[in-house]
Design an enzyme around this catalytic site. Structure first.
Site, PDB file in Angstrom:
ATOM      1  N   SER A  15       0.837  -1.197   0.000  1.00 58.03           N
ATOM      2  CA  SER A  15       0.000   0.000   0.000  1.00 58.03           C
ATOM      3  C   SER A  15       0.877   1.254   0.000  1.00 58.03           C
ATOM      4  O   SER A  15       0.404   2.336  -0.322  1.00 58.03           O
ATOM      5  CB  SER A  15      -0.898   0.009   1.236  1.00 58.03           C
ATOM      6  N   TYR A  46      -4.374   0.523   3.273  1.00 61.17           N
ATOM      7  CA  TYR A  46      -5.322  -0.497   2.801  1.00 61.17           C
ATOM      8  C   TYR A  46      -6.185  -1.040   3.952  1.00 61.17           C
ATOM      9  O   TYR A  46      -7.308  -1.491   3.734  1.00 61.17           O
ATOM     10  CB  TYR A  46      -4.566  -1.693   2.212  1.00 61.17           C
ATOM     11  N   GLY A  47      -5.595  -1.058   5.158  1.00 67.19           N
ATOM     12  CA  GLY A  47      -6.231  -1.732   6.300  1.00 67.19           C
ATOM     13  C   GLY A  47      -7.715  -1.452   6.464  1.00 67.19           C
ATOM     14  O   GLY A  47      -8.522  -2.372   6.583  1.00 67.19           O
ATOM     15  N   CYS A  77       2.750  -7.000   1.440  1.00 67.39           N
ATOM     16  CA  CYS A  77       1.749  -6.332   2.272  1.00 67.39           C
ATOM     17  C   CYS A  77       0.856  -7.421   2.846  1.00 67.39           C
ATOM     18  O   CYS A  77       0.267  -8.206   2.083  1.00 67.39           O
ATOM     19  CB  CYS A  77       0.935  -5.384   1.392  1.00 67.39           C
ATOM     20  N   ASN A  78       0.764  -7.497   4.162  1.00 61.56           N
ATOM     21  CA  ASN A  78      -0.061  -8.541   4.777  1.00 61.56           C
ATOM     22  C   ASN A  78      -1.533  -8.376   4.405  1.00 61.56           C
ATOM     23  O   ASN A  78      -2.243  -9.352   4.155  1.00 61.56           O
ATOM     24  CB  ASN A  78       0.074  -8.498   6.304  1.00 61.56           C
ATOM     25  N   THR A  79      -1.986  -7.117   4.393  1.00 60.20           N
ATOM     26  CA  THR A  79      -3.397  -6.841   4.143  1.00 60.20           C
ATOM     27  C   THR A  79      -3.779  -7.247   2.720  1.00 60.20           C
ATOM     28  O   THR A  79      -4.805  -7.902   2.500  1.00 60.20           O
ATOM     29  CB  THR A  79      -3.678  -5.337   4.360  1.00 60.20           C
ATOM     30  N   CYS A 187       2.456  -6.398   9.891  1.00 56.08           N
ATOM     31  CA  CYS A 187       2.265  -5.410   8.814  1.00 56.08           C
ATOM     32  C   CYS A 187       3.662  -4.988   8.389  1.00 56.08           C
ATOM     33  O   CYS A 187       4.526  -4.729   9.241  1.00 56.08           O
ATOM     34  CB  CYS A 187       1.473  -4.220   9.342  1.00 56.08           C
ATOM     35  N   THR A 188       3.889  -4.913   7.080  1.00 58.20           N
ATOM     36  CA  THR A 188       5.260  -4.654   6.610  1.00 58.20           C
ATOM     37  C   THR A 188       5.741  -3.224   6.905  1.00 58.20           C
ATOM     38  O   THR A 188       6.923  -2.937   6.762  1.00 58.20           O
ATOM     39  CB  THR A 188       5.375  -4.957   5.100  1.00 58.20           C
TER      40      THR A 188
HETATM   41  N1  DGL Z   1       2.108  -2.795   4.785  1.00 63.55           N
HETATM   42  C1  DGL Z   1       0.705  -3.103   4.792  1.00 63.55           C
HETATM   43  C2  DGL Z   1       0.506  -4.456   5.506  1.00 63.55           C
HETATM   44  O1  DGL Z   1       1.400  -5.222   5.602  1.00 63.55           O
HETATM   45  C3  DGL Z   1      -0.024  -1.966   5.337  1.00 63.55           C
HETATM   46  C4  DGL Z   1      -1.495  -2.077   5.239  1.00 63.55           C
HETATM   47  C5  DGL Z   1      -2.210  -0.796   5.160  1.00 63.55           C
HETATM   48  O2  DGL Z   1      -1.945  -0.045   4.219  1.00 63.55           O
HETATM   49  O3  DGL Z   1      -3.085  -0.554   5.995  1.00 63.55           O
HETATM   50  O4  DGL Z   1      -0.547  -4.805   5.959  1.00 63.55           O
END
Ligand code: DGL
Length: 281
Positions: A15, A46-47, A77-79, A187-188
């Site tokens: 994101s 993104y969350g 990105c985990n999300t 979250c990265t």
């Molecule tokens: N780096 C994204 C993750 O790992 C951030 C998510 C977001 O943008 O909220 O989830």
């Protein structure tokens, strides 16, 4: 030197700037490869977004990275992994590597029987995370916390200071009160807050960042695809080592490139402006 033995490039997206924590680790293992990094700055975070929106962004970005030559795409990105990786794998004919919520190592290492997981709402609500919980953490206590506001701060270039310490303090307190000894950075973006989280959590707590394990997975996959270069086999370390490879990463952003370039240069100093590009997708 670059390109003469690589047929395909490695795309990564997030994101925003968070996926640079994965790029940093992948670069260590595959310094001879060309990386294409996409920060969806305009749409971060993104969350809180509905899943279908994240899926649409993931599809558009993947299409873009493939058009630029990516032969494998890392959803850094985990999300986005939670929301979109199955759709991406069904849609495109190339491998996709996603983030793994690092519940497994934390659950196997804990001595107190309590771990903390700090992640976005999207990740904690996703089925991938719940499968991990059921598989690896059914006999331990897991204290979950949405890191609301943290991604936005990192995206604004704030990675230390009182404001962020207070916010991190609020999120980590329930974990400490429950005697957690491991905290999963789900979250990265959060590895960029590692120093603050470590300071707030104290010495009895170990943070787990899944990025090195994901980088090993990228390495294995790329090796399978026979993309590995002779350069990756060299054992050079430190800043010179990073300098030797930075100039084969191209950084794209759907918004402004300021924080992206600042953070990328904090990992690999001296990357020139011509490697950063705003694109409208
Ligand atoms: N780096 C994204 C993750 O790992 C951030 C998510 C977001 O943008 O909220 O989830």
């Amino acid at each position: 030197m670059f390109g003469q033995f690589n047929k395909l490039s490695i795309g990564l997206f997030d994101s925003g700037v968070g996926g640079l924590s994965v790029w940093k680790e992948a670069l260590k293992l595959l310094p001879g490869h060309r990386f294409l990094y996409f920060a969806d700055t305009e749409y971060a975070p993104y969350g809180p977004r509905p899943e279908y929106e994240v899926v649409q962004r993931a599809l558009a970005i993947s299409r873009f990275l493939i058009s630029k030559g990516a032969g494998v795409v890392v959803v850094a990105c985990n999300t986005a992994t939670s929301a979109a990786i199955s759709t991406l794998r069904e849609t495109f004919n190339i491998p996709f590597i996603g983030m793994e919520p690092a519940v497994k190592p934390a659950a196997s290492l804990t001595r107190t029987g309590v771990i903390g997981v700090l992640a976005t709402k999207g990740t904690l609500g996703g089925s991938k995370y719940h499968l991990s919980l059921n598989k690896y953490a059914s006999d331990i206590k897991v204290v979950e916390q949405v890191g609301e506001g943290l991604v936005g701060m990192v995206e604004s270039g704030i990675t230390y200071g009182k404001e962020i310490e207070d916010l991190v303090g609020r999120y980590v307190s329930p974990m400490l009160e429950n005697n957690a000894d491991y905290i999963v950075l789900g979250c990265t973006h959060y590895p960029f807050l590692k120093e603050v989280i470590e300071k707030v959590a104290g010495t009895g707590v170990t943070l787990i960042d899944p990025a090195p394990a994901v980088a090993r997975q990228i390495f294995r996959r790329v090796r399978e695809m026979d993309m590995i270069s002779q350069v990756s086999g060299t054992k050079v370390r430190g800043v010179d080592y990073y300098r030797s490879c930075y100039n084969d990463t191209m950084f794209y952003s759907s918004g402004d490139t300021k924080v992206l370039s600042d953070l990328a240069r904090s990992i690999v100093p001296g990357i020139s402006d011509s490697f950063f590009e705003s694109v409208d997708i």
